[in-house]
Design a protein around this motif. Structure first.
Motif, PDB file in Angstrom:
ATOM      1  N   TYR A  25       0.863  -1.190   0.000  1.00 56.34           N
ATOM      2  CA  TYR A  25       0.000   0.000   0.000  1.00 56.34           C
ATOM      3  C   TYR A  25       0.888   1.224   0.000  1.00 56.34           C
ATOM      4  O   TYR A  25       1.790   1.350   0.834  1.00 56.34           O
ATOM      5  N   GLN A  26       0.667   2.117  -0.949  1.00 62.01           N
ATOM      6  CA  GLN A  26       1.397   3.381  -1.037  1.00 62.01           C
ATOM      7  C   GLN A  26       0.386   4.490  -1.279  1.00 62.01           C
ATOM      8  O   GLN A  26      -0.279   4.512  -2.314  1.00 62.01           O
ATOM      9  N   GLN A  27       0.234   5.416  -0.337  1.00 61.54           N
ATOM     10  CA  GLN A  27      -0.677   6.544  -0.497  1.00 61.54           C
ATOM     11  C   GLN A  27      -0.023   7.550  -1.432  1.00 61.54           C
ATOM     12  O   GLN A  27       1.109   7.972  -1.203  1.00 61.54           O
ATOM     13  N   ILE A  28      -0.723   7.940  -2.507  1.00 61.20           N
ATOM     14  CA  ILE A  28      -0.114   8.814  -3.513  1.00 61.20           C
ATOM     15  C   ILE A  28      -0.578  10.263  -3.428  1.00 61.20           C
ATOM     16  O   ILE A  28      -0.032  11.122  -4.097  1.00 61.20           O
ATOM     17  N   THR A  29      -1.592  10.558  -2.609  1.00 63.54           N
ATOM     18  CA  THR A  29      -2.035  11.942  -2.425  1.00 63.54           C
ATOM     19  C   THR A  29      -1.995  12.289  -0.941  1.00 63.54           C
ATOM     20  O   THR A  29      -2.064  11.419  -0.073  1.00 63.54           O
ATOM     21  N   ASP A  30      -1.873  13.570  -0.650  1.00 63.71           N
ATOM     22  CA  ASP A  30      -1.825  14.028   0.739  1.00 63.71           C
ATOM     23  C   ASP A  30      -3.169  13.855   1.425  1.00 63.71           C
ATOM     24  O   ASP A  30      -4.220  13.879   0.781  1.00 63.71           O
ATOM     25  N   ASP A  31      -3.130  13.687   2.752  1.00 58.12           N
ATOM     26  CA  ASP A  31      -4.347  13.688   3.549  1.00 58.12           C
ATOM     27  C   ASP A  31      -4.948  15.092   3.535  1.00 58.12           C
ATOM     28  O   ASP A  31      -4.231  16.091   3.409  1.00 58.12           O
TER      29      ASP A  31
ATOM     30  N   ARG B 279       2.560   4.333   3.906  1.00 57.23           N
ATOM     31  CA  ARG B 279       2.874   3.143   3.117  1.00 57.23           C
ATOM     32  C   ARG B 279       3.046   1.973   4.056  1.00 57.23           C
ATOM     33  O   ARG B 279       3.372   2.147   5.230  1.00 57.23           O
ATOM     34  N   VAL B 280       2.836   0.763   3.524  1.00 54.81           N
ATOM     35  CA  VAL B 280       3.022  -0.459   4.300  1.00 54.81           C
ATOM     36  C   VAL B 280       3.103  -1.646   3.344  1.00 54.81           C
ATOM     37  O   VAL B 280       2.596  -1.587   2.218  1.00 54.81           O
ATOM     38  N   VAL B 281       3.760  -2.712   3.787  1.00 53.43           N
ATOM     39  CA  VAL B 281       3.833  -3.975   3.054  1.00 53.43           C
ATOM     40  C   VAL B 281       3.335  -5.063   3.999  1.00 53.43           C
ATOM     41  O   VAL B 281       3.691  -5.066   5.183  1.00 53.43           O
ATOM     42  N   GLY B 282       2.499  -5.972   3.491  1.00 52.00           N
ATOM     43  CA  GLY B 282       1.966  -7.061   4.315  1.00 52.00           C
ATOM     44  C   GLY B 282       2.164  -8.406   3.636  1.00 52.00           C
ATOM     45  O   GLY B 282       2.000  -8.528   2.423  1.00 52.00           O
ATOM     46  N   VAL B 283       2.544  -9.418   4.420  1.00 50.99           N
ATOM     47  CA  VAL B 283       2.743 -10.773   3.912  1.00 50.99           C
ATOM     48  C   VAL B 283       2.183 -11.757   4.933  1.00 50.99           C
ATOM     49  O   VAL B 283       2.335 -11.544   6.139  1.00 50.99           O
TER      50      VAL B 283
ATOM     51  N   ALA C 143       6.312   0.049   7.590  1.00 49.51           N
ATOM     52  CA  ALA C 143       5.230   1.034   7.701  1.00 49.51           C
ATOM     53  C   ALA C 143       5.795   2.436   7.898  1.00 49.51           C
ATOM     54  O   ALA C 143       6.772   2.624   8.614  1.00 49.51           O
ATOM     55  N   GLU C 144       5.166   3.396   7.240  1.00 50.31           N
ATOM     56  CA  GLU C 144       5.474   4.814   7.424  1.00 50.31           C
ATOM     57  C   GLU C 144       4.163   5.555   7.634  1.00 50.31           C
ATOM     58  O   GLU C 144       3.223   5.391   6.861  1.00 50.31           O
ATOM     59  N   ASN C 145       4.087   6.366   8.670  1.00 49.99           N
ATOM     60  CA  ASN C 145       2.921   7.197   8.997  1.00 49.99           C
ATOM     61  C   ASN C 145       1.643   6.390   9.210  1.00 49.99           C
ATOM     62  O   ASN C 145       0.556   6.845   8.880  1.00 49.99           O
ATOM     63  N   ARG C 146       1.771   5.174   9.721  1.00 48.02           N
ATOM     64  CA  ARG C 146       0.624   4.339  10.067  1.00 48.02           C
ATOM     65  C   ARG C 146       1.101   3.228  10.985  1.00 48.02           C
ATOM     66  O   ARG C 146       2.281   2.900  10.987  1.00 48.02           O
ATOM     67  N   PRO C 147       0.205   2.607  11.769  1.00 54.23           N
ATOM     68  CA  PRO C 147       0.633   1.527  12.657  1.00 54.23           C
ATOM     69  C   PRO C 147       1.006   0.262  11.887  1.00 54.23           C
ATOM     70  O   PRO C 147       0.484   0.010  10.803  1.00 54.23           O
TER      71      PRO C 147
END
Length: 88
Positions: A5-11, A24-28, A55-59
């Protein structure tokens, strides 16, 4: 199984001093499913669990989903019988 998951626009709504705050985050992780008869229908039970990392900017941590569904059986005439290979 996995996902990225990569967020491409600002909140929206954050204070301008905080910046874009994109995450952003990666899950396996594993996934298992089971089909079973339910009278004249078929049931499906699925369990999947993903460990998240990078993870960046999220749990980060674990996410798990349990899914149960019931649907009509496939018509018997739509399944083609297996073809035998003949070699000479």
């Amino acid at each position: 199984m996995g996902y990225g998951y990569q967020q491409i626009t600002d909140d929206f709504g954050q204070h301008p001093i905080l910046g874009g705050f994109r995450s952003r985050v990666v899950g396996v992780g594993p996934q298992v499913g089971y089909l079973f008869p339910v009278e004249d229908m078929q049931g499906y039970l699925n369990l999947k669990a993903y460990g998240e990392f990078a993870a960046e900017n999220r749990p980060a941590g674990w996410n798990a989903w349990l899914t149960f569904s019931i649907s009509p059986m496939a018509p018997a005439g739509t399944v083609a019988p297996p073809r035998r290979m003949v070699t000479k």
